[in-house]
Design an enzyme around this catalytic site. Structure first.
Site: not given
Length: 862
Positions: A488, A543
């Protein structure tokens, strides 16, 4: 069985065996941290505050000493075996297979590649000291494992291949060579002082609580603390009972011998904390390496739990991990909100109810969010407080293991949404100010604070932070058998501006300059080395919205090392397009966004993820159909033009995203059938410092759940959308078009609103026109023959109008059309997507071979 821990009740799944660690955990009662020859000091570099801190010299005051187990005297490092040694050894023989500790010998492998990247040799003639079976010096042994590839962390390469792949990078060679130099220098330091990345990433075997035959050792890195004591239920929270000793490297330690009857000094399930006298005062903290933590009823902070269940209660993994599929079809999930009921769902229910659904839909990978413990449920799991602990909201660690084991039985990969980009700023149950100092795990001052996320930012130049994070990634793969990660917030990590208020245009100066956090990029390279070296089938997805070049190229070639980039621009583009009138949709713009990705760098495409479903945003279905979804989704009522348009475009958007967007595809659970409304976690009113109040939702779970019953109901229009998504997944499973080398876009006609492209041996035809249908419409193709329809979004099964005859056959004719050597004529109804395949590849037709499990739903309010 149910344990009660000072009023905290949590179930434990009965199981059969314990986890096996790679190294001996035998401890002694000596209060000092060093257990081996003192001449073998292992040093750690604490970085400066500058981005190039990893190149600084090792300061004596910044060293942290890590012990080696007493009887692990022949441990190997990344420097012990060279590629030259390995290439000469092909015919190793096996001796004492039943006695040899395979996991300890994993570092005896070295993967050797030829010029094409193929493994030439993976065996090495080494001397290995086994705890159970001594092997004499020079004897050849063959290590037999169940892995297809050897578990070895490859040495750094020369980092120069990126310039062959992309010559434009030569203009930024100084930056890239410096980055690679930092990476190689750090690999060398870890080899020299820690015994290699393999040993360095096993920090959980030394820090936190480790159990041995004689007792329990607890260690914690807290250089800022003046004194420390272990407290908990086991000693009645007496801070004077178990005082810890600190060595010169800032590591606190205590050994607790077993009780007289041989039982462990800390019972399983006991609450534990470390009490420290810090520069900020007396502080009780949950151990940083805690493996489980719970929130007692009526309490706000969490309590750390000493988690070490009896052997008979530990889960035994019964099913092997699936091999990495060629293409990823990812079902993004959140355990807590995976129930149709307004409640927090459990690992067990997800295992039994949701996993079979995912398998039936045709996905091959489940990506699970919010696994790492987070005290604030509404953070969606992104404000992590305990990095090594699975969230106790959903059940116990054994139940999570059981979930993963069941997924593997179904042939599903399980990816974890891992958060190493930042940490909760909680000081009571998180890492913030752990030892009373601002710069312990995080950058000090403003650099260590993310103003938008209200969270702390790791200091990736700190030796012990690297140990903590690398060990954390390995822990989830080793202990829980996850099959990889979606990292993330990687954009936030790689730039000092965190991607905030910055528009990336693709200019290379945006990626390689003073705004780049080289320490963070090097950490990501090391993480990918550990993951891919020790777990060769594992998948890593980053990401990144910036489009950082080299992001998905191997570290040996100079890249960052990820397998896939999450193609975030696609979802943003769809939201932008959905705000426009149909006549303003540009076919060329759609195609450009879907295909705009870097050569040789794979992407996971998605039309929408959890981000688009959160309160304050809208899903694609809600953008398309809005309030009409409340009243006109029942089949016994006539649809409105808005509903007809929305269902048609919902299917087309998802198929063209999968067809052109990347080598992988992702969908957030429920969006496959156009889940109505948004996601809103239970929350109260929020009072801002300026006096404003953001209203809460009275802590309701009404919008923090997934109404799977809507997609299963055969009397609702949601069912057709779900059926189409299932057929789409099975189409990719059969033809593998996402990873096909052949891709050609033959038509993007703005007047007709038609897009035609080839992917693999399939031909995709999209008619986005709101009104016009085209008879005898000629489309180009490459391969001659007879074609048939294999997927039709207008099929009645999918909520369409059945305007196409699926028994029709389409014969090619010679002659160039749209730069293709052949073509055939079709009927292209308005707002439809149709996929054609050669007839000899369609037997039986795909639409006929997809079996759908019939569900008899309870009546629901549409």
């Amino acid at each position: 069985m149910v344990y009660t821990i000072s009023g905290i009740r949590f179930p434990v799944l009965p199981s059969l065996r314990s986890s096996t660690f790679r190294r001996d955990r035998t401890a002694t009662s000596l209060p000092v941290f060093l257990r081996r020859n003192s001449s073998r000091k292992i040093h750690a570099v604490k970085s400066s505050r500058d981005s190039d801190s990893l190149s600084s010299a090792i300061a004596e005051s910044d060293k942290v000493l890590i012990p080696q187990d007493q009887d692990n005297s022949a441990s190997l490092t990344d420097q012990d075996i060279t590629p030259e040694d390995a290439q000469n050894l092909e015919d190793l023989t096996m001796e004492n297979e039943d006695k040899y500790n395979i996991s300890e010998a994993a570092s005896s492998y070295r993967q050797i590649e030829d010029g094409q990247g193929s493994v030439v040799s993976s065996h090495v003639d080494v001397s290995i000291q086994s705890k159970k079976t001594p092997v004499s010096v020079g004897k050849k042994v063959k290590i037999v494992t169940d892995e297809a590839k050897p578990k070895i962390i490859s040495p750094p390469g020369d980092g120069q291949k990126i310039y062959e792949i992309d010559p434009s990078l030569l203009g930024h060679r100084n930056h890239l060579d410096f980055r690679y130099g930092q990476y190689k220098r750090l690999r060398d330091e870890i080899n020299k002082h820690e015994g290699g990345l393999d040993a360095f990433s096993c920090g959980y075997e030394k820090f936190g609580f480790t159990r041995s035959a004689t007792g329990i050792t607890y260690r914690e890195w807290a250089p800022g603390a003046k004194s420390a004591a272990l407290i908990g239920d086991f000693n009645n929270w007496n801070p004077n009972a178990d005082v810890m000793a600190k060595n010169e490297f800032g590591v606190w330690e205590i050994f607790l011998p077993n009780n007289v009857d041989g039982s462990p000094p800390i019972p399983h399930g006991s609450r534990v904390k470390i009490r420290m006298d810090t520069p900020s005062g007396i502080k009780d903290s949950i151990p940083a390496w805690i493996k489980f933590s719970v929130q007692a009823p009526g309490e706000i902070p969490y309590s750390g739990i000493y988690y070490d269940p009896p052997e008979e209660e530990k889960h035994v993994f019964k099913h092997p991990q699936p091999k990495r599929p060629k293409s990823l079809r990812i079902y993004e999930s959140h355990i807590g909100m995976s129930s149709p009921e307004p409640k927090i769902n459990t690992y067990v229910n997800f295992r039994d109810e949701v996993l079979p659904r995912i398998k039936r839909l045709g996905y091959n990978t489940v990506q699970i969010m919010a696994i790492q413990e987070h005290s604030y449920y509404a953070s969606f799991g992104y404000h992590v407080t305990n990095f090594f602990a699975p969230s106790s909201r959903f059940g116990t660690p054994e139940e999570l293991k059981s979930l993963i084991d069941r997924a593997h039985e179904l042939g599903l990969l399980v990816l974890m949404d891992i958060v190493h980009s930042h940490s909760s700023n909680n000081t009571l149950d998180g890492l913030n100010m752990f030892d009373g100092t601002d710069g312990h795990y995080f950058y000090p001052g403003s650099r260590g604070y993310h103003w938008m996320w209200d969270s702390r930012l790791f200091n990736y130049g700190s030796w012990e932070v690297l140990r903590f994070l690398l060990s954390n990634a390995r822990w989830w793969l080793d202990e829980y058998k996850f099959d990889g990660f979606r990292f993330d917030g990687v954009t936030s990590m790689m730039y000092t501006h965190h991607g905030l208020q910055v528009a990336f245009t693709g200019n290379y100066n945006e990626y390689f300059g003073l705004a780049t956090d080289v320490d963070a990029v090097v950490y990501l390279m090391l993480a990918n080395d550990v993951i891919h070296g020790l777990f060769p089938e594992a998948v890593t997805i980053g990401e990144d919205v910036s489009g950082m070049p080299t992001f998905c190229l191997p570290t040996q070639d100079g890249g960052v090392g990820f397998d896939y980039r999450l193609h975030m621009a696609i979802a943003d583009k769809w939201i932008d397009i959905l705000k426009k009138q149909d006549e303003d949709w540009k076919m060329g713009d759609i195609v450009h966004t879907l295909t705009n990705r870097r050569w040789l760098e794979k992407c996971v495409a998605y039309a929408e993820s959890h981000d688009q479903a959160l309160v304050g945003d809208k899903t694609i279905a809600f953008w398309l159909m809005d309030k009409d979804m409340y009243d006109f989704m029942a089949l016994d009522r006539p649809a409105t033009p808005l509903i007809d348009r929305g269902i048609a475009l919902h299917k087309m958007i998802r198929l063209i995203t999968m067809g052109l967007g990347g080598e992988g595809y992702l969908n957030f659970m429920g969006n496959e059938f156009g889940h109505p409304e948004w996601i809103d976690f239970p929350r109260g009113d929020q009072h801002l410092p300026d006096g404003r109040v953001i209203p809460g939702n009275n802590y309701t779970f009404d919008k923090c759940r997934r109404r799977f019953d809507l997609g299963d109901a055969d009397y609702l229009r949601y069912r057709g959308m779900q059926e189409f998504d299932q057929a789409m997944q099975h189409l990719e499973e059969k033809f593998g078009f996402m990873t096909a080398e052949h891709q050609y876009i033959s038509r993007k006609n703005e007047g007709d609103k038609i897009i035609v492209f080839e992917r693999g041996n399939l031909i995709f035809v999209f008619n986005f026109h709101w009104n016009n249908s085209y008879s005898d419409y000629r489309i180009g193709c490459l391969t001659p023959g007879k074609y048939k329809i294999v997927l039709d979004s207008d099929d009645a099964l999918f909520g369409g109008f059945s305007r196409l005859n699926h028994a029709a056959e389409y014969f090619t004719s010679e002659g160039w059309h749209d730069d293709r050597p052949r073509s055939f004529l079709i009927y292209a109804p308005s707002r439809t997507a149709v996929v054609y395949a050669l007839a000899d590849e369609t037997e039986p037709a795909l639409a006929d071979e997809v079996e759908v499990e019939e569900v008899v739903p309870e009546p629901v309010d549409p």
